[in-house]
Design an enzyme around this catalytic site. Structure first.
Site, PDB file in Angstrom:
ATOM      1  N   VAL A   1      94.640 -37.413  13.193  1.00  0.00           N
ATOM      2  CA  VAL A   1      93.206 -37.464  12.913  1.00  0.00           C
ATOM      3  C   VAL A   1      92.952 -38.310  11.663  1.00  0.00           C
ATOM      4  O   VAL A   1      93.702 -38.228  10.691  1.00  0.00           O
ATOM      5  CB  VAL A   1      92.660 -36.030  12.651  1.00  0.00           C
ATOM      6  CG1 VAL A   1      91.193 -36.057  12.285  1.00  0.00           C
ATOM      7  CG2 VAL A   1      92.908 -35.140  13.846  1.00  0.00           C
ATOM      8  N   CYS A   2      91.882 -39.095  11.688  1.00  0.00           N
ATOM      9  CA  CYS A   2      91.408 -39.792  10.488  1.00  0.00           C
ATOM     10  C   CYS A   2      89.877 -39.797  10.518  1.00  0.00           C
ATOM     11  O   CYS A   2      89.270 -38.972  11.194  1.00  0.00           O
ATOM     12  CB  CYS A   2      91.983 -41.208  10.398  1.00  0.00           C
ATOM     13  SG  CYS A   2      91.334 -42.357  11.623  1.00  0.00           S
ATOM     14  N   ARG A   3      89.258 -40.715   9.820  1.00  0.00           N
ATOM     15  CA  ARG A   3      87.798 -40.749   9.763  1.00  0.00           C
ATOM     16  C   ARG A   3      87.186 -41.199  11.094  1.00  0.00           C
ATOM     17  O   ARG A   3      86.270 -40.574  11.608  1.00  0.00           O
ATOM     18  CB  ARG A   3      87.348 -41.678   8.632  1.00  0.00           C
ATOM     19  CG  ARG A   3      85.844 -41.766   8.470  1.00  0.00           C
ATOM     20  CD  ARG A   3      85.467 -42.664   7.281  1.00  0.00           C
ATOM     21  NE  ARG A   3      84.066 -43.016   7.366  1.00  0.00           N
ATOM     22  CZ  ARG A   3      83.595 -44.061   8.019  1.00  0.00           C
ATOM     23  NH1 ARG A   3      84.401 -44.885   8.663  1.00  0.00           N
ATOM     24  NH2 ARG A   3      82.307 -44.319   8.044  1.00  0.00           N
TER      25      ARG A   3
END
Length: 98
Positions: free
Chosen positions: A62-64
């Protein structure tokens, strides 16, 4: 590379599935909230901390927005890990954060 949407990940969590989530955002981004139970490993440290991960487990990255987690997914996949990129990242996340 396998992918799941933020909604699909949220549904799995609501169903009580035990997920291994790795958040590769920077410290200041994670300070605004992350998915409960997610492990924080900034993208720049993934290479140096991959020894902490278990190749028999599957990890959701997961990231932005999904771009950095895609990079992390590809890197870990190239090193024999089972990974799934959460498309849309935290921008698409509507679930609870801690």
């Amino acid at each position: 590379m396998k992918q799941l949407t933020a909604k699909e990940v949220e549904k799995l969590l609501r169903e009580g599935k035990a997920l291994n989530i790795i958040d590769v955002r920077e410290v200041d981004e994670v300070a605004t909230g992350k998915i409960q139970g997610a492990i924080h490993i900034p993208l720049g440290l993934v290479e140096f901390r991959m020894h902490e991960l278990d190749k028999s487990k599957e990890y959701i990255m997961v990231c932005r927005s999904g771009a950095r987690s895609g990079q992390a997914s590809q890197f870990l996949e190239d090193h024999g890990f089972k990974v799934i990129n959460m498309t849309g990242g935290m921008l698409a996340w509507e679930g609870e954060t801690k």
